[in-house]
Scaffold this motif. Sequence first.
Motif: not given
Length: 176
Positions: A91-99, A102-104, A109-110, A133-137
Amino acid sequence: PERSRQTKSTLADQLRLFRAGRSAAAAGDYARGLLLHGELLRRYPASALRAEVELCRADYLLRSGKLAAATVDVRRLLRQPQHRGRRGELHRVLGDLLRRRGRCKEAIVAYRLAETRVTSAAQRRAVALGLQGCAAVSQAKGKTPSAGSARFPEGRSHLRESSPRSATPSREERRR
């Protein structure tokens, strides 16, 4: 005895391919790492190393910039029972990929799912960094260009300069 020798020899070959793939990736040759690990799975589809090889594949795709393919792989791995113990990491890797894609909203969620499943301090830090990182984006998307920004280095004065004279006078014009 014959079967035992055959199993030992195939395990040695599997380990050789696995290590060679990891070495290639460690040297930055992700394409070669993918090739060698793909060869391992083609020759030995029931390999005891399969789960680890599949995780490496997703990692190599990520590191080589093939984010869409890596996302598909990680989502597939999340559905497989042999990866149940690594769901937090996945899930963490999926979050990194989505971030990175550009899909924060999806990444958050991930990351939230990862937060409930990761056990190591390093993984918790990685999740926290991803959320930051998502918060910054999100903050950056909410901001408008300002004076000194790369997009409008002269601030918003370009708007006044291109406006017709009948438009609202600038501060300088009002002072005159």
